[in-house]
Design an enzyme around this catalytic site. Structure first.
Site, PDB file in Angstrom:
ATOM      1  N   ASP A   1     100.375  38.313 158.694  1.00  0.00           N
ATOM      2  CA  ASP A   1     100.282  36.874 158.417  1.00  0.00           C
ATOM      3  C   ASP A   1     100.808  36.629 157.009  1.00  0.00           C
ATOM      4  OD1 ASP A   1      99.611  34.131 158.712  1.00  0.00           O
ATOM      5  OD2 ASP A   1      97.624  34.440 157.881  1.00  0.00           O
ATOM      6  N   SER A   2     100.927  35.355 156.652  1.00  0.00           N
ATOM      7  CA  SER A   2     101.339  35.023 155.289  1.00  0.00           C
ATOM      8  C   SER A   2     100.195  35.190 154.304  1.00  0.00           C
ATOM      9  CB  SER A   2     101.847  33.575 155.228  1.00  0.00           C
ATOM     10  OG  SER A   2     100.810  32.669 155.568  1.00  0.00           O
TER      11      SER A   2
ATOM     12  N   GLY B   1     103.774  27.447 155.947  1.00  0.00           N
ATOM     13  CA  GLY B   1     103.786  26.121 156.547  1.00  0.00           C
ATOM     14  C   GLY B   1     104.603  25.091 155.807  1.00  0.00           C
TER      15      GLY B   1
ATOM     16  N   CYS C   1     100.120  34.599 163.042  1.00  0.00           N
ATOM     17  CA  CYS C   1     100.506  33.404 162.289  1.00  0.00           C
ATOM     18  C   CYS C   1     101.240  32.480 163.245  1.00  0.00           C
ATOM     19  CB  CYS C   1     101.402  33.795 161.118  1.00  0.00           C
ATOM     20  SG  CYS C   1     102.137  32.411 160.220  1.00  0.00           S
ATOM     21  N   ASN C   2     100.710  31.287 163.459  1.00  0.00           N
ATOM     22  CA  ASN C   2     101.360  30.361 164.370  1.00  0.00           C
ATOM     23  C   ASN C   2     102.734  29.942 163.887  1.00  0.00           C
ATOM     24  OD1 ASN C   2      98.214  29.821 164.780  1.00  0.00           O
ATOM     25  ND2 ASN C   2      99.261  29.212 166.657  1.00  0.00           N
ATOM     26  N   THR C   3     102.867  29.673 162.593  1.00  0.00           N
ATOM     27  CA  THR C   3     104.153  29.222 162.068  1.00  0.00           C
ATOM     28  C   THR C   3     105.216  30.292 162.254  1.00  0.00           C
ATOM     29  OG1 THR C   3     103.055  27.810 160.433  1.00  0.00           O
ATOM     30  CG2 THR C   3     105.351  28.372 160.031  1.00  0.00           C
TER      31      THR C   3
ATOM     32  N   GLU D   1      91.875  30.118 152.277  1.00  0.00           N
ATOM     33  CA  GLU D   1      92.113  31.191 151.312  1.00  0.00           C
ATOM     34  C   GLU D   1      91.038  31.182 150.230  1.00  0.00           C
ATOM     35  OE1 GLU D   1      94.764  33.509 150.808  1.00  0.00           O
ATOM     36  OE2 GLU D   1      95.563  33.109 152.823  1.00  0.00           O
TER      37      GLU D   1
ATOM     38  N   CYS E   1      96.664  27.056 163.550  1.00  0.00           N
ATOM     39  CA  CYS E   1      96.965  27.879 162.380  1.00  0.00           C
ATOM     40  C   CYS E   1      95.843  28.893 162.292  1.00  0.00           C
ATOM     41  CB  CYS E   1      97.034  27.050 161.101  1.00  0.00           C
ATOM     42  SG  CYS E   1      97.166  28.051 159.583  1.00  0.00           S
ATOM     43  N   THR E   2      96.176  30.162 162.138  1.00  0.00           N
ATOM     44  CA  THR E   2      95.122  31.181 162.164  1.00  0.00           C
ATOM     45  C   THR E   2      94.191  31.094 160.962  1.00  0.00           C
ATOM     46  OG1 THR E   2      96.662  32.800 161.172  1.00  0.00           O
ATOM     47  CG2 THR E   2      96.430  32.796 163.585  1.00  0.00           C
ATOM     48  N   HIS E   3      94.572  30.376 159.914  1.00  0.00           N
ATOM     49  CA  HIS E   3      93.646  30.138 158.810  1.00  0.00           C
ATOM     50  C   HIS E   3      92.471  29.251 159.234  1.00  0.00           C
ATOM     51  CE1 HIS E   3      96.797  31.648 156.083  1.00  0.00           C
ATOM     52  NE2 HIS E   3      95.872  31.697 155.145  1.00  0.00           N
TER      53      HIS E   3
END
Length: 273
Positions: free
Chosen positions: A9-10, A42, A73-75, A151, A187-189
């Site tokens: 992921d980012s 994103g 990560c969806n993006t 985050e 969004c996985t966040h």
């Protein structure tokens, strides 16, 4: 030790995908890779992500030799998944916005897609909506703020319902939003803020994400015999996890602050690529 899987992921959002994988397959070695030097995805252009993600994953695969890659990560998935699969000679699991289960569960036939701006504008979301939610009103809202809050929460900052409420209102305040009953966390966040989002809702809302489905897909591809989950209210003890490491593309104070949370996901070792 057997080859690990690589979860990418980012930032820390992919931990919401790692958690159900760990619950289903606690003995599976894991490398969790976060491209924090490129964070947040994103707000980047499609061209940047399509070029950056395959190149970076190529480096990670060469270094860690995983048997499978999860783009948590969806993006990155909606933009770069096909590029990554073309570049890598191993299974790659992407993250798909959970529009299908959200539409199936909706009683009011109004669902929301809450993701990053880059994700909610993708034609892929149009296709999923047309295929699985054709009889629904599908509202969309892109939020960079929720990524930042997730985050911050994992780094130890207190995040409240009031902090996330304006972002949820980006869906509920749209025409038809008063009938919204299911929200896709695209969004996985965002599942990391599930409790705060639920508390911020103007009424009871159902939140849907793809983490459990990804875990089942990983188990299937690995031919794994998954144990019976310990239970939703009883997480797997940390000591039951196979060794795991977290790899970041940049060392900074935020990474240092994340160390305690990472240990909770069985990632005791933190290093820089």
């Amino acid at each position: 030790m057997s080859a690990p899987i690589l979860v990418f992921d980012s930032g820390v959002g992919g931990l919401s995908v790692l958690a159900p994988i760990r619950a289903l397959l606690p003995g599976l070695p894991v490398v969790y890779a976060a491209d924090n030097a490129g964070f947040p995805y994103g707000t980047r252009s499609e061209a940047e992500i399509a070029a950056r993600v395959p190149a970076l994953l190529g480096r990670l695969v060469e270094r860690f030799r995983p048997r499978l890659v999860v783009i948590a990560c969806n993006t990155a998935s909606t933009i770069a998944l096909s590029h990554v699969r073309a570049a890598l000679d191993l299974p790659v699991v992407g993250t798909v916005p959970a529009i299908k289960p959200a539409a199936a569960a909706s009683r009011t036939r109004v669902i929301g897609v809450l993701g990053t701006a880059a994700t909610v504008r993708q034609p892929y979301v149009d296709r999923l909506s047309a295929e699985f939610a054709a009889d629904c009103l599908v509202l969309r809202h892109g939020s960079a703020r929720l990524v930042e809050l997730a985050e911050a929460k994992l780094a130890g900052t207190v995040v409240t319902a009031a902090d996330v409420a304006p972002e949820l209102a980006g869906l509920t305040d749209q025409p038809g939003g008063d009938r919204l009953d299911r929200v896709v966390l695209a969004c996985t966040h965002f599942p990391l803020l599930a409790a705060e989002l639920a508390a911020a809702g103007p009424r009871a809302l159902g939140f849907v994400d793809g983490g459990a489905g990804i875990a089942r897909r990983v188990a299937h591809l690995l031919g794994a015999s998954a144990p019976t989950p310990i239970g939703a209210s009883a997480p797997t003890p940390i000591g039951a996890f196979a060794p795991g490491r977290a790899v970041f593309t940049r060392a900074d104070a935020h990474v240092d602050a994340l160390a305690p949370a990472l240990k909770g996901f069985g990632l005791a070792t933190v290093e820089t690529l």
